[in-house]
Design a protein around this motif. Structure first.
Motif, PDB file in Angstrom:
ATOM      1  N   ASP A   2      91.117 -41.644  -4.915  1.00 27.11           N
ATOM      2  CA  ASP A   2      90.788 -41.063  -3.639  1.00 27.11           C
ATOM      3  C   ASP A   2      88.868 -41.306  -3.897  1.00 27.11           C
ATOM      4  O   ASP A   2      88.439 -41.165  -5.231  1.00 27.11           O
ATOM      5  CB  ASP A   2      90.998 -39.997  -3.310  1.00 27.11           C
ATOM      6  CG  ASP A   2      90.604 -39.278  -2.504  1.00 27.11           C
ATOM      7  OD1 ASP A   2      90.503 -39.551  -1.726  1.00 27.11           O
ATOM      8  OD2 ASP A   2      90.881 -37.707  -2.233  1.00 27.11           O
ATOM      9  N   PHE A   3      88.674 -41.810  -2.869  1.00 22.16           N
ATOM     10  CA  PHE A   3      86.826 -41.490  -3.094  1.00 22.16           C
ATOM     11  C   PHE A   3      86.308 -40.349  -3.344  1.00 22.16           C
ATOM     12  O   PHE A   3      85.142 -40.216  -3.829  1.00 22.16           O
ATOM     13  CB  PHE A   3      86.512 -42.086  -1.692  1.00 22.16           C
ATOM     14  CG  PHE A   3      84.461 -41.971  -0.687  1.00 22.16           C
ATOM     15  CD1 PHE A   3      84.765 -43.232  -1.756  1.00 22.16           C
ATOM     16  CD2 PHE A   3      84.575 -40.833  -0.595  1.00 22.16           C
ATOM     17  CE1 PHE A   3      82.644 -43.372  -1.940  1.00 22.16           C
ATOM     18  CE2 PHE A   3      82.322 -41.135  -0.542  1.00 22.16           C
ATOM     19  CZ  PHE A   3      82.039 -42.645  -1.146  1.00 22.16           C
ATOM     20  N   ASN A   4      86.970 -39.288  -2.811  1.00 22.08           N
ATOM     21  CA  ASN A   4      86.326 -37.777  -3.049  1.00 22.08           C
ATOM     22  C   ASN A   4      86.121 -37.268  -4.592  1.00 22.08           C
ATOM     23  O   ASN A   4      85.768 -36.784  -4.832  1.00 22.08           O
ATOM     24  CB  ASN A   4      86.866 -36.544  -1.935  1.00 22.08           C
ATOM     25  CG  ASN A   4      86.644 -36.962  -0.401  1.00 22.08           C
ATOM     26  OD1 ASN A   4      85.578 -36.833   0.014  1.00 22.08           O
ATOM     27  ND2 ASN A   4      87.227 -36.424  -0.033  1.00 22.08           N
ATOM     28  N   LEU A   9      83.758 -37.123  -9.583  1.00 19.50           N
ATOM     29  CA  LEU A   9      83.172 -37.221 -10.604  1.00 19.50           C
ATOM     30  C   LEU A   9      81.659 -37.860 -11.261  1.00 19.50           C
ATOM     31  O   LEU A   9      81.164 -37.657 -12.019  1.00 19.50           O
ATOM     32  CB  LEU A   9      84.218 -38.748 -11.696  1.00 19.50           C
ATOM     33  CG  LEU A   9      85.854 -38.015 -10.666  1.00 19.50           C
ATOM     34  CD1 LEU A   9      86.025 -39.589 -11.797  1.00 19.50           C
ATOM     35  CD2 LEU A   9      86.197 -36.827 -12.331  1.00 19.50           C
ATOM     36  N   VAL A  10      81.365 -38.751 -10.139  1.00 21.56           N
ATOM     37  CA  VAL A  10      80.067 -38.723 -10.712  1.00 21.56           C
ATOM     38  C   VAL A  10      78.758 -38.481 -10.013  1.00 21.56           C
ATOM     39  O   VAL A  10      77.730 -37.769 -11.007  1.00 21.56           O
ATOM     40  CB  VAL A  10      79.160 -40.453  -9.151  1.00 21.56           C
ATOM     41  CG1 VAL A  10      77.981 -40.410  -9.439  1.00 21.56           C
ATOM     42  CG2 VAL A  10      80.361 -41.004  -9.058  1.00 21.56           C
TER      43      VAL A  10
END
Length: 547
Positions: A2-4, A9-10
């Motif tokens: 998932d992009f979110n 995490l980043v």
């Protein structure tokens, strides 16, 4: 994924990285500060250590473990300084133990040092005492003290060792220097006490600090104690006080020549009060004074005046012209002959007539030798008053034809000038000289050899005929030899004579004793008739005539 979630995490990674970066930077900053602090602590420790090492005293330390922390130092550590190892000549150097230190001293001193150390380590008592080394017997001063921190923590017990040989040598040097100074002071006291002249020294308050024995004697006192006692000032002290005050005020030497009564006798003294500045106290002026007994000199002056008056009376009666000019070159005395010689009158002899005015006066009367530069002549004459040492004699050829012999010599009051008219005498001498020249020309032109001797046997004259007869050395004859020397010059012409000494005596006797003629035979057979004649002026003329 998932992009979110990825984005979360980043972002989380970024936050963690930032936190780690801040933590690393903070750690690095704290590490550098700690490193810097340790650097300065180590530097200060090294400085303190080197400062202690540089001390002229050696030390031995008993270093204790720190009781407030878990100190890795479990036992007491001994430390010997480099300086102490050198002072006690310890073989192990800085690694020396306290037993090595004790071995450097005599047993009795070593036991005493151990007892001091025990009291210091057990009870914290400090001590100070002197001990003697075995090897060189040098004295060592040892100081013991306990060192505690401000927090009460025990740091160490320290023993400081000081070599007393340097101080002892210095003390001995100072004692010697003190003895030398005491000796010099006594010598100076002996010097001033044995001076014939009374001398004294006053401080800036004009109180007499020092005076010699002659000064006490002239004041009628026995010793310095009697001088310091309360008493009435003597006449000498009153005069000295006046001069001292004047010397302090003017900062100039004060002198006074006066008559005082000493021991019931009237005497003349010269008082001298000289101000001086103390090298250590330039703002304070002291006085050095002296008294010179001038009584004998005063008596001499009175006698001198009496003799001088008699002397001037004699000069007044002489026919030679005399004048005395004082040190200021003013006329102070002249006799009647002086007035007559220079044709002076009462108007010329004014009061305080100077020597230069006298020269102007006689020049105006045309009675002074003509000179090209009269101003330079007067200046040269004036120099006589400051430069004349030996008498000076010269002739003054006056315009009126007279010749005046002048003699200038020193006189106690200045210069004395003596003038004598020698015109007639010079004229007579010229006449005699001319007659002598005529006689010389006559004798030089006669064929007979002629010698003329003084009554003492000195040759006075010889002619050309004599030089040719005996081949004489003219330069030797001109030195005016004695008769015996003249005979020796003739010896080579009489070599056949058996006894030359007898012949010389024969000739001398006939010439000077009996003044009788005699004959001589030269080696070449020539016969000479020798005729000695006594002249009217006492001279003896000897003539050699061919036979």
């Amino acid at each position: 994924m998932d992009f979110n979630l990825l984005q979360t995490l980043v972002f989380s990674s970024f936050i963690v990285s930032a936190i780690l970066l801040v933590a690393v930077i903070d750690f690095r900053f704290k590490y550098l500060r700690l490193k810097q602090k340790n650097y300065f602590l180590n530097r200060d420790r090294d400085r303190y250590a080197e400062t202690i090492y540089a001390s002229k005293d050696g030390y031995f330390a008993f270093i204790y473990p720190d009781e407030l922390i878990k100190d890795p130092l479990k036992t007491i550590k001994e430390r010997c300084s480099r300086r102490l190892a050198v002072m006690l000549n310890l073989e192990n150097g800085k690694q020396s133990s306290f037993d090595d230190v004790l071995n450097a001293f005599y047993k009795e001193d070593a036991r005493r040092l151990q007892k001091y150390l025990h009291l210091m380590r057990e009870e914290g008592l400090s001590f100070e005492d002197t001990f003697v080394m075995k090897v060189n017997k040098r004295e060592m001063r040892i100081f013991g003290s306990r060192i505690n921190g401000s927090d009460g923590n025990l740091y160490c017990d320290m023993l400081w060792f000081r070599d007393l040989s340097v101080e002892q040598a210095r003390i001995e040097d100072l004692e010697k220097e003190s003895l030398q100074k005491d000796k010099r002071i006594k010598m100076l006291e002996s010097l001033i006490d044995n001076l014939k002249t009374p001398v004294y020294l006053k401080n800036n308050k004009l109180k007499t600090e020092l005076l010699n024995i002659p000064c006490l004697e002239i004041l009628g006192l026995n010793d310095k104690k009697s001088f310091d006692q309360d008493r009435e000032m003597t006449e000498i002290e009153k005069i000295s006080q006046e001069l001292s005050e004047a010397a302090i005020q003017t900062n100039q030497t004060q002198q006074r020549y006066t008559q005082v009564v000493v021991s019931g006798q009237s005497k003349y003294y010269e008082f001298t009060e000289r101000p001086f500045h103390d090298a250590d106290k330039l703002d304070e002026i002291g006085i050095v004074g002296q008294l010179i007994d001038m009584s004998e000199l005063d008596e001499v002056k009175r006698h001198f005046k009496i003799h001088q008056s008699a002397h001037l009376e004699v000069l007044s009666a002489l026919g030679t012209a005399f004048a005395i000019f004082d040190t200021k070159s003013e006329l102070m005395f002249y006799n009647k002959s002086f007035v007559q010689l220079w044709h002076l009158n009462s108007e010329d002899l004014t009061e305080k007539l100077s020597y230069v005015s006298f020269l102007n006066l006689i020049r105006n009367k045309r009675m002074l030798p003509e000179v090209s530069d009269f101003r330079a002549y007067k200046a040269e004459e004036e120099k006589l008053f400051t430069s004349l040492i030996n008498p000076k004699e010269n002739l003054l050829h006056l315009p009126d034809g007279r010749t005046i012999r002048r003699l200038v010599l020193q006189h106690p009051n200045g210069l004395m000038f003596a003038y004598e008219d020698v015109s007639d005498r010079l004229a007579a001498e010229r006449t005699i000289h001319e007659l002598m020249n005529v006689q010389k020309n006559i004798l030089d032109n006669v064929s007979d050899a002629v010698l003329i001797f003084e009554q003492d046997g000195e040759l006075r004259y010889f002619n050309e005929a004599y030089v040719k007869l005996f081949g004489a050395d003219v330069s030797k004859l001109q030195n005016l030899p004695q008769l015996s020397e003249v005979f020796e010059m003739q010896k080579s012409y009489f070599t056949k004579v058996d006894n030359w000494h007898n012949l010389k005596n024969h000739m001398s006797k006939h010439i000077f004793e009996i003044c009788a003629p005699f004959k001589l035979e030269k080696d070449d057979g020539q016969i000479l008739d020798v005729h000695p004649v006594m002249l009217t002026n006492g001279l003896i003329m000897v003539t050699y005539v061919h036979g």
